[in-house]
Scaffold this active site. Structure first.
Site, short mmCIF file in Angstrom:
data_model
loop_
_atom_site.label_atom_id
_atom_site.label_comp_id
_atom_site.label_asym_id
_atom_site.label_seq_id
_atom_site.Cartn_x
_atom_site.Cartn_y
_atom_site.Cartn_z
N ASP A 114 -1.53 -5.92 8.32
CA ASP A 114 -0.63 -6.67 7.45
C ASP A 114 -1.30 -8.00 7.10
O ASP A 114 -1.93 -8.62 7.95
CB ASP A 114 0.70 -6.92 8.19
CG ASP A 114 1.66 -7.73 7.36
OD1 ASP A 114 2.38 -7.13 6.56
OD2 ASP A 114 1.70 -8.97 7.53
N GLU A 116 3.39 -3.24 -4.28
CA GLU A 116 2.88 -3.15 -2.91
C GLU A 116 1.42 -2.72 -2.88
O GLU A 116 0.69 -3.07 -1.96
CB GLU A 116 3.72 -2.16 -2.09
CG GLU A 116 5.09 -2.67 -1.75
CD GLU A 116 5.09 -3.82 -0.75
OE1 GLU A 116 4.19 -3.89 0.11
OE2 GLU A 116 5.99 -4.66 -0.85
#
Length: 167
Positions: A35, A26
């Site tokens: 995002d 991540e």
């Protein structure tokens, strides 16, 4: 991998190596960022946390890892609700990594889970590679510079799922 028997899914939890691998995959950010696909509508912070995050939020590595563990536990519950097949630990870790990245709804309604629940383990592992798009971009396309990291991650997940040593 040496383990030749699968365990009932209810008895499995994400391994420490799985948690660290997920965090590394991540990446870390101490400040909320948009995002990559959904922009500022779904900001992300720490090691990919999105729930309750708003632009301007900050965190520390320790708090981010604690939040990651809490987030992962919720995803584990979801996986255990939709997967009935027994799994090896490395399969479980790979599927949690994928579910964390694509979301519970997408994961539980996927071809991968259908294959897994019919004990088609190789087919389920191969289905990880179907998750290759970011928006309208095919991350597996040769020469792709937009999301080649995601494609590399999917290939590592598939290898892990198949029990191959992943570096």
């Amino acid at each position: 991998m040496s383990n030749t028997t699968r365990s009932l899914i209810a008895s499995l939890v994400l391994s420490a190596a799985g948690l660290v691998g997920l965090a590394v995959n991540e990446g870390y950010t101490d400040t909320a960022i948009p995002d990559p696909v959904k922009g500022t509508a779904v900001p992300t912070i720490g090691f990919g946390t999105t729930g309750g995050v708003k632009m301007g939020d900050t965190t520390t590595p320790v708090k981010a890892l604690q939040r990651k563990l809490s987030d992962v536990q919720a995803f584990e519950g979801a996986l255990k609700r939709c997967v009935t097949a027994p799994l090896h630990q490395y399969e479980y870790d790979a599927f949690i990594d994928l579910e964390y990245n694509i979301g519970e709804t997408a994961f539980c309604s996927s071809t991968l889970v259908k294959k897994l629940n019919t004990l088609d383990y190789a087919g389920a592992c191969d289905a990880i590679l179907q998750w290759k798009m970011v928006g309208h971009v095919d991350c597996s396309a040769p020469g792709n510079k937009t999301c080649s990291g995601l494609w590399a991650r999917r290939q590592r997940m598939r290898k892990k799922c198949m029990g191959e040593v992943v570096s």
